[in-house]
Design a protein around this motif. Structure first.
Motif, PDB file in Angstrom:
ATOM      1  N   LEU A 155       0.818  -1.213   0.000  1.00  0.00           N
ATOM      2  CA  LEU A 155       0.000   0.000   0.000  1.00  0.00           C
ATOM      3  C   LEU A 155       0.856   1.268   0.000  1.00  0.00           C
ATOM      4  CD1 LEU A 155      -2.927  -0.911   2.440  1.00  0.00           C
ATOM      5  CD2 LEU A 155      -2.888  -1.016  -0.058  1.00  0.00           C
ATOM      6  N   THR A 156       0.357   2.303  -0.691  1.00  0.00           N
ATOM      7  CA  THR A 156       1.086   3.576  -0.743  1.00  0.00           C
ATOM      8  C   THR A 156       0.195   4.711  -0.227  1.00  0.00           C
ATOM      9  OG1 THR A 156       0.300   3.998  -2.979  1.00  0.00           O
ATOM     10  CG2 THR A 156       2.431   2.898  -2.787  1.00  0.00           C
ATOM     11  N   GLN A 157       0.832   5.860   0.011  1.00  0.00           N
ATOM     12  CA  GLN A 157       0.107   7.036   0.484  1.00  0.00           C
ATOM     13  C   GLN A 157       0.250   8.153  -0.546  1.00  0.00           C
ATOM     14  OE1 GLN A 157       1.390   7.902   4.494  1.00  0.00           O
ATOM     15  NE2 GLN A 157      -0.542   8.902   4.959  1.00  0.00           N
ATOM     16  N   ARG A 158      -0.776   8.962  -0.716  1.00  0.00           N
ATOM     17  CA  ARG A 158      -0.688  10.080  -1.654  1.00  0.00           C
ATOM     18  C   ARG A 158       0.188  11.192  -1.092  1.00  0.00           C
ATOM     19  NH1 ARG A 158      -6.589  11.449  -3.798  1.00  0.00           N
ATOM     20  NH2 ARG A 158      -5.965  13.548  -3.189  1.00  0.00           N
ATOM     21  N   PHE A 159       0.932  11.902  -1.979  1.00  0.00           N
ATOM     22  CA  PHE A 159       1.861  12.933  -1.491  1.00  0.00           C
ATOM     23  C   PHE A 159       1.152  14.095  -0.791  1.00  0.00           C
ATOM     24  CE2 PHE A 159       1.091  16.192  -4.656  1.00  0.00           C
ATOM     25  CZ  PHE A 159       0.736  15.506  -5.809  1.00  0.00           C
ATOM     26  N   ASP A 160      -0.153  14.284  -1.091  1.00  0.00           N
ATOM     27  CA  ASP A 160      -0.872  15.404  -0.455  1.00  0.00           C
ATOM     28  C   ASP A 160      -1.756  14.960   0.712  1.00  0.00           C
ATOM     29  OD1 ASP A 160      -2.594  14.058  -2.157  1.00  0.00           O
ATOM     30  OD2 ASP A 160      -3.446  15.847  -3.084  1.00  0.00           O
ATOM     31  N   ASP A 161      -1.558  13.736   1.181  1.00  0.00           N
ATOM     32  CA  ASP A 161      -2.390  13.226   2.282  1.00  0.00           C
ATOM     33  C   ASP A 161      -1.765  13.417   3.661  1.00  0.00           C
ATOM     34  OD1 ASP A 161      -4.653  12.566   0.956  1.00  0.00           O
ATOM     35  OD2 ASP A 161      -4.320  10.398   0.955  1.00  0.00           O
ATOM     36  N   THR A 162      -1.367  14.627   3.998  1.00  0.00           N
ATOM     37  CA  THR A 162      -0.890  14.889   5.353  1.00  0.00           C
ATOM     38  C   THR A 162      -1.894  15.833   6.014  1.00  0.00           C
ATOM     39  OG1 THR A 162       0.339  16.823   4.642  1.00  0.00           O
ATOM     40  CG2 THR A 162       1.524  14.720   4.629  1.00  0.00           C
ATOM     41  N   GLU A 163      -1.839  15.893   7.336  1.00  0.00           N
ATOM     42  CA  GLU A 163      -2.791  16.734   8.060  1.00  0.00           C
ATOM     43  C   GLU A 163      -2.641  18.201   7.632  1.00  0.00           C
ATOM     44  OE1 GLU A 163      -3.045  15.896  12.203  1.00  0.00           O
ATOM     45  OE2 GLU A 163      -4.345  17.629  12.559  1.00  0.00           O
ATOM     46  N   GLU A 164      -1.380  18.622   7.470  1.00  0.00           N
ATOM     47  CA  GLU A 164      -1.110  20.005   7.084  1.00  0.00           C
ATOM     48  C   GLU A 164      -1.699  20.311   5.698  1.00  0.00           C
ATOM     49  OE1 GLU A 164       2.916  20.280   5.986  1.00  0.00           O
ATOM     50  OE2 GLU A 164       2.781  22.412   5.512  1.00  0.00           O
ATOM     51  N   LYS A 165      -1.490  19.380   4.753  1.00  0.00           N
ATOM     52  CA  LYS A 165      -1.955  19.639   3.378  1.00  0.00           C
ATOM     53  C   LYS A 165      -3.463  19.530   3.245  1.00  0.00           C
ATOM     54  CE  LYS A 165       2.253  19.358   1.018  1.00  0.00           C
ATOM     55  NZ  LYS A 165       3.355  18.426   0.971  1.00  0.00           N
ATOM     56  N   VAL A 166      -4.067  18.650   4.032  1.00  0.00           N
ATOM     57  CA  VAL A 166      -5.524  18.528   3.892  1.00  0.00           C
ATOM     58  C   VAL A 166      -6.197  19.812   4.374  1.00  0.00           C
ATOM     59  CG1 VAL A 166      -6.158  17.406   6.075  1.00  0.00           C
ATOM     60  CG2 VAL A 166      -7.491  17.000   4.045  1.00  0.00           C
ATOM     61  N   LYS A 167      -5.583  20.504   5.319  1.00  0.00           N
ATOM     62  CA  LYS A 167      -6.176  21.772   5.779  1.00  0.00           C
ATOM     63  C   LYS A 167      -6.167  22.809   4.658  1.00  0.00           C
ATOM     64  CE  LYS A 167      -6.034  20.975  10.617  1.00  0.00           C
ATOM     65  NZ  LYS A 167      -5.134  20.735  11.736  1.00  0.00           N
ATOM     66  N   LEU A 168      -5.096  22.819   3.877  1.00  0.00           N
ATOM     67  CA  LEU A 168      -5.029  23.737   2.732  1.00  0.00           C
ATOM     68  C   LEU A 168      -6.050  23.337   1.667  1.00  0.00           C
ATOM     69  CD1 LEU A 168      -1.129  23.902   2.346  1.00  0.00           C
ATOM     70  CD2 LEU A 168      -2.608  25.673   3.319  1.00  0.00           C
ATOM     71  N   ARG A 169      -6.164  22.024   1.425  1.00  0.00           N
ATOM     72  CA  ARG A 169      -7.123  21.537   0.417  1.00  0.00           C
ATOM     73  C   ARG A 169      -8.555  21.876   0.820  1.00  0.00           C
ATOM     74  NH1 ARG A 169      -5.116  15.571   0.490  1.00  0.00           N
ATOM     75  NH2 ARG A 169      -7.048  15.098  -0.622  1.00  0.00           N
TER      76      ARG A 169
END
Ligand code: AP5
Length: 222
Positions: A155-169
């Motif tokens: 399994l892999t993780q998306r590069f934009d799937d961090t708590e910090e980035k999801v707040k921006l999204r």
């Protein structure tokens, strides 16, 4: 009468469950799933200039410029499988200008599904999300864990799937969603996305089936 192909748009905050529901909708109704995010990630994977530029915006949780996204989605919508089977557009349009690009081509959905999920749940869904690069299936460490060790290990993780980035999204989402909703108000179908994926799908299934039923009635009356 010739079978009319169904046209569905699905919108909602990051990690509200769009991809998960699209898989279920596609399996039941046979629509062609077109995900703007997936098209962009495929472009990034080719290493092209457009891909590189798109990644810069995605890393900041911002919308990728229209000149990259609009063309990509339009081209996909013009392919013959779409006309034959109908479409399920996921993550597009995300702004009024993107919606207008479709309006100008006379492209409108039969239904605009809006998944509503509370912000606290979204962060948890993002950080626990994992993807299977072999099958493309979406997992969640807590809510949809992988079936076996073999899958788990790849399994892999998306590069934009961090708590910090999801707040921006999320911020970008709230800045844009109202203008898109205003255009599709007459065909909007709001669904509570806070419950299990099976319960969410049961609602969506009811909504889509009602539209199809209605079209059959209209057809047989004419
Ligand atoms: P995109 O790839 O579209 O990402 P997003 O909108 O942020 O949505 P996600 O894919 O993160 O989530 P989802 O709603 O599909 O949720 P999922 O089903 O995976 O876009 C990424 C970026 O690309 C954007 O930030 C932007 O930069 C750019 N971009 C994309 N489209 C663009 C456009 N039109 N214009 C410009 N730029 C664009 O579920 C999430 C997790 O929760 C999973 O782990 C899943 O297993 C779990 N889960 C799902 N449903 C449930 C449930 N009911 N209960 C419990 N867990 C659940």
């Amino acid at each position: 009468a010739q079978k009319k192909s169904l046209k569905v748009m699905i919108a909602g905050a990051p990690a509200s469950g769009k991809g998960t529901q699209c898989e279920l909708i596609k399996n039941k109704f046979g629509l062609v799933h077109i995900s703007a995010g997936d098209l962009l990630r495929a472009e990034i994977a080719t290493g092209s200039e457009n891909g590189k530029k798109a990644k810069e915006f995605m890393e900041k949780g911002m919308l990728v410029p229209d000149e990259i996204v609009v063309m990509m989605v339009k081209e996909r919508l013009m392919k013959p499988d779409v006309e034959q089977n109908g479409w399920l557009l996921d993550g597009y349009p995300r702004s009024l200008s993107q919606a207008m690009a479709l309006e100008n081509l006379g492209i409108r959905p039969d239904v605009f599904i809006l998944l509503e999920v509370s912000d606290e749940l979204l962060v948890e869904r993002v950080v626990g999300r994992r993807l299977d690069p072999v099958t493309g299936k979406i997992y969640h460490l807590k809510y949809s864990p992988p079936e076996n060790e073999e899958i788990s290990s790849r399994l892999t993780q998306r590069f934009d799937d961090t708590e910090e980035k999801v707040k921006l999204r999320l911020k970008t989402h709230y800045q844009n969603v109202e203008s898109v909703i205003s255009l599709y108000e007459s065909v909007m179908f709001k669904v509570n996305g806070d419950v299990s994926k099976e319960e969410v799908f049961a609602e969506i299934d009811k909504g889509i089936s009602a539209i199809l039923e209605n079209e059959r009635t209209v057809d047989s009356a004419s």
